[in-house]
Design a protein around this motif. Structure first.
Motif, PDB file in Angstrom:
ATOM      1  N   GLY A   1       0.758  -1.081   0.076  1.00  0.00           N
ATOM      2  CA  GLY A   1       0.215  -0.036  -0.121  1.00  0.00           C
ATOM      3  C   GLY A   1       0.939   1.221  -0.046  1.00  0.00           C
ATOM      4  N   GLY A   2       2.204   1.237  -0.133  1.00  0.00           N
ATOM      5  CA  GLY A   2       3.035   2.346   0.037  1.00  0.00           C
ATOM      6  C   GLY A   2       3.552   2.549   1.456  1.00  0.00           C
ATOM      7  N   GLU A   3       3.132   1.878   2.221  1.00  0.00           N
ATOM      8  CA  GLU A   3       3.528   2.280   3.766  1.00  0.00           C
ATOM      9  C   GLU A   3       5.046   1.850   3.942  1.00  0.00           C
ATOM     10  N   ARG A   4       5.761   2.312   4.871  1.00  0.00           N
ATOM     11  CA  ARG A   4       7.068   1.862   5.103  1.00  0.00           C
ATOM     12  C   ARG A   4       7.413   2.147   6.477  1.00  0.00           C
ATOM     13  N   LEU A   5       7.464   1.094   7.509  1.00  0.00           N
ATOM     14  CA  LEU A   5       7.489   1.169   8.632  1.00  0.00           C
ATOM     15  C   LEU A   5       8.872   1.505   9.239  1.00  0.00           C
ATOM     16  N   ARG A   6       9.890   0.984   8.641  1.00  0.00           N
ATOM     17  CA  ARG A   6      11.344   1.214   8.893  1.00  0.00           C
ATOM     18  C   ARG A   6      11.595   0.835  10.457  1.00  0.00           C
ATOM     19  N   LEU A   7      11.355  -0.488  10.728  1.00  0.00           N
ATOM     20  CA  LEU A   7      11.392  -1.023  12.314  1.00  0.00           C
ATOM     21  C   LEU A   7      12.543  -2.173  12.240  1.00  0.00           C
ATOM     22  N   PRO A   8      13.665  -1.893  12.494  1.00  0.00           N
ATOM     23  CA  PRO A   8      14.690  -2.982  12.546  1.00  0.00           C
ATOM     24  C   PRO A   8      14.422  -3.974  13.456  1.00  0.00           C
ATOM     25  N   MET A   9      14.776  -5.296  13.263  1.00  0.00           N
ATOM     26  CA  MET A   9      14.500  -6.187  14.277  1.00  0.00           C
ATOM     27  C   MET A   9      14.922  -5.893  15.575  1.00  0.00           C
ATOM     28  N   SER A  10      14.066  -6.378  16.743  1.00  0.00           N
ATOM     29  CA  SER A  10      14.622  -5.897  18.096  1.00  0.00           C
ATOM     30  C   SER A  10      15.901  -6.880  18.414  1.00  0.00           C
ATOM     31  N   ALA A  11      16.550  -6.595  19.280  1.00  0.00           N
ATOM     32  CA  ALA A  11      17.724  -7.523  19.726  1.00  0.00           C
ATOM     33  C   ALA A  11      17.066  -8.781  20.488  1.00  0.00           C
ATOM     34  N   GLN A  12      16.172  -8.727  21.122  1.00  0.00           N
ATOM     35  CA  GLN A  12      15.274  -9.887  21.650  1.00  0.00           C
ATOM     36  C   GLN A  12      15.064 -10.769  20.360  1.00  0.00           C
ATOM     37  N   LEU A  13      14.133 -10.296  19.394  1.00  0.00           N
ATOM     38  CA  LEU A  13      13.857 -10.926  18.324  1.00  0.00           C
ATOM     39  C   LEU A  13      14.933 -11.645  17.625  1.00  0.00           C
ATOM     40  N   GLU A  14      16.012 -11.010  17.381  1.00  0.00           N
ATOM     41  CA  GLU A  14      17.315 -11.246  16.972  1.00  0.00           C
ATOM     42  C   GLU A  14      17.791 -12.563  17.659  1.00  0.00           C
ATOM     43  N   SER A  15      17.945 -12.641  18.999  1.00  0.00           N
ATOM     44  CA  SER A  15      18.346 -13.762  19.702  1.00  0.00           C
ATOM     45  C   SER A  15      17.340 -15.066  19.539  1.00  0.00           C
ATOM     46  N   ILE A  16      15.907 -14.649  19.531  1.00  0.00           N
ATOM     47  CA  ILE A  16      14.854 -15.788  19.250  1.00  0.00           C
ATOM     48  C   ILE A  16      15.104 -16.339  18.172  1.00  0.00           C
ATOM     49  N   PHE A  17      15.523 -15.658  17.031  1.00  0.00           N
ATOM     50  CA  PHE A  17      15.610 -16.338  15.643  1.00  0.00           C
ATOM     51  C   PHE A  17      17.070 -16.995  15.681  1.00  0.00           C
ATOM     52  N   GLY A  18      18.230 -16.259  16.247  1.00  0.00           N
ATOM     53  CA  GLY A  18      19.309 -17.135  16.135  1.00  0.00           C
ATOM     54  C   GLY A  18      19.165 -18.433  17.038  1.00  0.00           C
ATOM     55  N   THR A  19      18.591 -18.413  18.018  1.00  0.00           N
ATOM     56  CA  THR A  19      18.565 -19.590  18.831  1.00  0.00           C
ATOM     57  C   THR A  19      17.609 -20.825  17.977  1.00  0.00           C
ATOM     58  N   LEU A  20      16.667 -20.441  17.177  1.00  0.00           N
ATOM     59  CA  LEU A  20      15.901 -21.388  15.987  1.00  0.00           C
ATOM     60  C   LEU A  20      17.034 -21.835  15.082  1.00  0.00           C
ATOM     61  N   SER A  21      17.910 -21.023  14.697  1.00  0.00           N
ATOM     62  CA  SER A  21      18.860 -21.318  13.447  1.00  0.00           C
ATOM     63  C   SER A  21      19.994 -22.101  13.811  1.00  0.00           C
ATOM     64  N   ALA A  22      20.125 -22.328  15.090  1.00  0.00           N
ATOM     65  CA  ALA A  22      21.331 -22.979  15.980  1.00  0.00           C
ATOM     66  C   ALA A  22      20.939 -24.289  15.913  1.00  0.00           C
ATOM     67  N   ARG A  23      21.947 -25.224  15.178  1.00  0.00           N
ATOM     68  CA  ARG A  23      21.737 -26.637  15.140  1.00  0.00           C
ATOM     69  C   ARG A  23      22.227 -27.184  16.498  1.00  0.00           C
ATOM     70  N   PRO A  24      21.644 -28.218  17.179  1.00  0.00           N
ATOM     71  CA  PRO A  24      22.123 -28.928  18.257  1.00  0.00           C
ATOM     72  C   PRO A  24      23.210 -29.437  18.049  1.00  0.00           C
ATOM     73  N   ASP A  25      24.248 -29.741  19.121  1.00  0.00           N
ATOM     74  CA  ASP A  25      25.637 -30.200  19.003  1.00  0.00           C
ATOM     75  C   ASP A  25      25.439 -31.735  18.789  1.00  0.00           C
TER      76      ASP A  25
END
Length: 306
Positions: free
Chosen positions: A282-306
């Motif tokens: 629709g032409g809108e732009r939020l310009r909202l970078p990912m929060s540090a908390q959400l970055e951490s959550i996504f990083g945990t998801l992408s980490a393969r178990p040892d």
């Protein structure tokens, strides 16, 4: 003769082994403990997955100019359905059912929808009713006010009228705060976010309490940044998730694997950026970078178990 018996025994052993392997790989085999059940069985039998969507949870789940559901949560649900299709070996059609904050849980538990793709907070209370995907976003309750209203926090709401959307964690948070601090705010609940926003913009409420990201989204869509603003401390903690039925371990496993896969490939990050950093349909732009908390959550998801 002994060689003949040995050969026959080997052949029988091979046949038994092949049958066992077939039972393990064929989810439809009679008596197979891994046979499809729950949502996956329903999808295989009907060829349809029913998605509950929100009409006004921008940019998570809302209607575009053609009145079709789009958004961040909608994209993630489409990926879940693609994974379901691969799992059962059948192309699946999407059926769309609109839900509200008040109707979404009943729609899920009654079987009216298979996935709820909106802006739904997962908490302990709700986990007794539904299952959730890994966290896709972290929000919290704040206040939208007019710039000249003199309201900067919940403490300024004494004797004021505040609109909320019924059935949300925002409504509960606001009522709890009003009671705990003896504010005595007049709280008005509407069926959905657009109605709450409209009531506020019409001047029938002094403030609108909602998830911060949804408030920012409504300001952006209405191009009302010069008239209103989002203020105050967070009154709640609201981690969002995609909702599906409880008691369905096969579906839970599929959803978890899918999110780990797209987190590892960074498709999850790209999907986030599409809806929160780039220009929207629709032409809108939020310009909202990912929060540090959400970055951490996504990083945990992408980490393969040892």
């Amino acid at each position: 003769m002994r060689r003949l018996w040995i050969g026959l025994a080997a052949l029988v052993g091979c046949l038994i082994g092949a049958a066992a392997a077939g039972a393990q790989t064929n989810p439809n085999a009679p008596g197979n403990p891994n046979a499809l059940a729950g949502t996956l069985k329903k999808a295989r039998d009907t060829g349809v997955v029913t998605i509950g969507y929100r009409e006004a949870s921008f940019p998570f789940s809302y209607l575009d100019a053609r009145r079709e559901p789009i958004g961040y949560s909608i994209d993630l649900c489409r990926l879940i359905v693609e994974t379901m299709s691969d799992e059962i070996g059948r192309e699946l059609q999407l059926k769309w059912v609109p839900v509200t904050s008040a109707s979404r849980f009943e729609a899920l538990t009654s079987g009216q929808i298979d996935l709820e793709c909106g802006s739904t907070t997962q908490n302990v209370e709700r986990q007794a009713t539904a299952s959730f995907s890994p966290v896709i976003f972290v929000a919290g309750t704040k206040l939208m006010v007019r710039r000249d209203a003199g309201i900067r926090s919940f403490r300024d709401l004494r004797g004021r009228t505040v609109v909320v959307t019924a059935g949300t964690t925002n409504e509960k948070a606001l009522r709890d705060v009003s009671t705990r601090f003896n504010i005595g705010a007049n709280i008005v609940a509407t069926p959905d976010h657009d109605q709450s926003f409209a009531l506020f913009m019409e001047g029938k409420a002094d403030a609108y309490a909602g998830d911060d990201i949804l408030l920012y989204g409504q300001v952006a869509r209405a191009q009302a940044d010069d008239k209103v603003m989002v203020v105050g401390d967070f009154l709640s903690y609201d981690p969002y998730g995609i909702m599906f039925r409880r008691g369905d371990p096969a579906m839970a496993g599929l959803v978890d694997r899918m999110f780990r896969t797209i987190a590892e490939s960074r498709e999850l990050e790209h999907t986030y950026n599409r809806w929160f950093m780039h220009r929207l349909p629709g032409g809108e732009r939020l310009r909202l970078p990912m929060s540090a908390q959400l970055e951490s959550i996504f990083g945990t998801l992408s980490a393969r178990p040892d």
